[in-house]
Write a protein that holds these residues in place. Sequence first.
Motif, PDB file in Angstrom:
ATOM      1  N   ASP A  98       0.828  -1.206   0.000  1.00  0.00           N
ATOM      2  CA  ASP A  98       0.000   0.000   0.000  1.00  0.00           C
ATOM      3  C   ASP A  98       0.863   1.256   0.000  1.00  0.00           C
ATOM      4  OD1 ASP A  98      -2.199  -1.668   0.031  1.00  0.00           O
ATOM      5  OD2 ASP A  98      -2.669  -1.313   2.157  1.00  0.00           O
ATOM      6  N   ARG A  99       1.924   1.225   0.793  1.00  0.00           N
ATOM      7  CA  ARG A  99       2.820   2.387   0.853  1.00  0.00           C
ATOM      8  C   ARG A  99       3.495   2.616  -0.499  1.00  0.00           C
ATOM      9  NH1 ARG A  99       5.260   5.327   5.171  1.00  0.00           N
ATOM     10  NH2 ARG A  99       3.255   4.866   6.098  1.00  0.00           N
ATOM     11  N   SER A 102       1.011   4.111  -2.946  1.00  0.00           N
ATOM     12  CA  SER A 102       0.820   5.537  -2.664  1.00  0.00           C
ATOM     13  C   SER A 102       2.000   6.345  -3.168  1.00  0.00           C
ATOM     14  CB  SER A 102       0.644   5.769  -1.157  1.00  0.00           C
ATOM     15  OG  SER A 102      -0.523   5.158  -0.703  1.00  0.00           O
ATOM     16  N   ARG A 105       1.906   6.556  -6.998  1.00  0.00           N
ATOM     17  CA  ARG A 105       0.896   7.530  -7.467  1.00  0.00           C
ATOM     18  C   ARG A 105       1.395   8.962  -7.254  1.00  0.00           C
ATOM     19  NH1 ARG A 105      -2.850   3.751  -5.294  1.00  0.00           N
ATOM     20  NH2 ARG A 105      -2.852   4.855  -3.335  1.00  0.00           N
TER      21      ARG A 105
END
Length: 110
Positions: A98-99, A102, A105
């Motif tokens: 997830d990190r 992020s 992005r």
Amino acid sequence: MTVSEQAFFVLTALVDEPRHGYGIVREVTDLSDGRVRLRVGTLYGVLDRLVTDGLAEHDREEIANGRLRRYYRLTDTGRQRLADEVDRQAANARVARDRLRSWHRAEGTA
């Protein structure tokens, strides 16, 4: 309590059946795609700790080609510890994934 990578793969190698030392070494190498290669001294140190902690136990001994083979098996406690470790590692991987998503992005918009 977490387990070392070596102990993780030894526990995993014992899930489906009892194994002797050389069988464990081969299975760990296969399971890890060659990333973890146990030497005999390291293997028996890991096994001693797993037995002391109640995660593995002696299953049986036999003579093969004039040599003693001692087999080890996973205990119920060892099976649960391995399952807990799998869950812990999966949770850690989700956090990192997830990190990274992020970050990727954010980098794409900069």
